[in-house]
Motif scaffolding. Structure first.
Motif, short mmCIF file in Angstrom:
data_model
loop_
_atom_site.label_atom_id
_atom_site.label_comp_id
_atom_site.label_asym_id
_atom_site.label_seq_id
_atom_site.Cartn_x
_atom_site.Cartn_y
_atom_site.Cartn_z
N ARG A 67 -65.86 15.53 -11.60
CA ARG A 67 -66.74 17.06 -12.38
C ARG A 67 -68.15 16.93 -12.41
O ARG A 67 -68.47 18.58 -12.57
N ARG A 68 -69.01 16.11 -11.82
CA ARG A 68 -70.46 17.19 -11.70
C ARG A 68 -71.03 17.38 -10.18
O ARG A 68 -71.79 17.97 -9.98
N ARG A 69 -70.08 16.34 -9.34
CA ARG A 69 -70.22 17.09 -8.52
C ARG A 69 -69.42 18.06 -8.02
O ARG A 69 -70.18 19.13 -6.79
N ALA A 70 -68.15 18.04 -8.14
CA ALA A 70 -67.95 20.04 -7.48
C ALA A 70 -67.00 20.79 -9.32
O ALA A 70 -65.67 20.34 -9.25
N PRO A 71 -67.36 20.91 -10.18
CA PRO A 71 -67.22 20.76 -11.02
C PRO A 71 -65.80 22.25 -10.67
O PRO A 71 -64.73 22.20 -11.40
#
Length: 390
Positions: A57-61
């Motif tokens: 989720r934080r790498r490619a929201p």
């Protein structure tokens, strides 16, 4: 391991644990509450699958959003338990808001609310009421994420400003230390070169008296030469102590003593005369800024030292003039020595140029056409360098 890579792996691990925990929570809600039909094989597959992308989720929201929204839509369209994926949906919306811009957050929020209204359109008034309730949660998550994003940006900016100010302070401290070291080096050079030159000359006088005619020893001349050496040593020791006091960590600035100035030039002329030089001194200038007076004193001191050391004549004449003209202090030192122009390069001229530059002045120095050496310094009387020269 690279610290950045280790941090990235730690973040992924945390997100994976969060995804697994939310999947367990969703499973408990699906079997414990009755806001829709209990999931069958397809329902469980959809419910568990929509939690998997949260590990990134934080790498490619945005990618996670594009994968999860269809899965959630299909899950709700099959009328499975509607409360089960709520936690995962809220975490997704929060992540989108906290990692993106305000425009992107508003656009995604409107799109999600619109999709929800489409899914609830055939549920009648009950669907409308539930839509308002869900919309409130959606807006709350987006606002929370946006607020935290802005807060982090402001905090990072404040930290960056603080770090920049600290770097500036450290650079300024290093600059001041370098300037202080340079000032001390100049003072030590001027003091020691001047004193050692005088001691050398007077020692030569004493040695000459002792060896010229031992049978007719002039004891008074020898005693005077030795007394002059002792006086020079005492004067050098006192000025050296004053100079080195700036190195004491617990010494307040006012313990440094007064800066040498134009009033001390007659003493310099007297010591040069004692060394055998004929000094003609003219100092009509009077009250000048302390930094300018100190610079003039050190320039005359160095010029006299060089003249006595390299003059090469028993009848050496040095003319010293210090005058105020056109808003500046003009310092002229000229000697008629034989060796001044051929003196080996050293720190003397460098120190004089640094002192002149510290008060915004100019310096010219070099041998004369016939014989001798000339030093001319122009020191502005309006200077901010009072603490830079000593």
């Amino acid at each position: 391991m690279n610290p950045v890579r280790a941090t990235t792996m730690s973040v992924r691990r945390q997100d994976a644990f969060l995804a697994a925990g939310l999947a367990v929570l969703a499973s408990v809600v699906a079997v414990s509450f009755g806001s829709g039909r209990r999931p069958d094989a397809l329902g469980w597959a959809l419910l568990l699958a929509l939690h998997v992308p949260l590990a990134w989720r934080r790498r490619a929201p945005l990618t996670v959003l594009c994968v999860m929204i269809p899965l959630i839509a299909v899950y709700h369209r099959q009328d499975y338990d509607h409360s089960a994926p709520t936690a995962a949906s809220m975490v997704l919306l929060y992540t989108v808001a906290v990692t993106g811009s305000t425009r992107r957050t508003v656009t995604i929020g409107c799109s999600v609310v619109g999709l929800m209204l489409v899914l609830k359109a055939d549920h009648g008034m009950a669907g409308v009421a539930e839509s308002f309730q869900i919309a409130g949660w959606i807006v709350s998550m987006l606002v929370l994420g946006g607020y935290l994003r802005v807060h982090r940006q402001l905090t990072d900016a404040a930290l960056e400003r603080a770090e920049r100010a600290e770097r500036t302070h450290e650079e300024e401290a290093r600059r001041r230390v370098a300037e202080e070291r340079l000032r001390i080096a100049r003072d030590l050079h001027d003091l020691l070169a001047h004193s050692i030159t005088l001691i050398g000359v007077r020692t030569s006088v004493a040695a000459h008296v002792l060896t010229e005619d031992p049978d007719r020893l002039d004891r008074a001349a020898v005693a005077k030469a030795l007394d002059d050496i002792a006086d020079t040593c005492r004067a050098a020791r006192g000025e050296l102590r004053t100079t080195l006091e700036v190195l004491r960590e617990d010494g307040p600035p006012d313990e440094r003593g007064p800066l040498p100035g134009l009033g001390a030039l007659p003493d310099l002329a007297a010591t040069a005369r004692d060394a055998g030089a004929k000094v003609e001194l003219a100092v009509p200038a009077d009250a000048v800024p302390a930094a300018v007076g100190a610079a003039a004193y050190r320039i005359v001191q160095e010029a006299l030292t060089n003249a006595v050391r390299h003059g090469g004549r028993a009848d050496l004449t040095v003319r010293v003039g210090v005058h105020e003209r056109d808003g500046a202090l003009h310092v002229d030192v000229t000697d008629d020595g034989l060796g001044s122009g051929a003196a080996p390069p050293g720190f003397g001229l460098v120190g004089m140029r640094e002192r002149v530059r510290s008060v915004g002045g100019t310096l010219t120095a070099g041998p004369l056409d016939t014989r001798g050496f000339h030093v001319n310094a122009v020191l502005p009387l309006h200077t901010n360098g009072e603490e830079e020269v000593r």
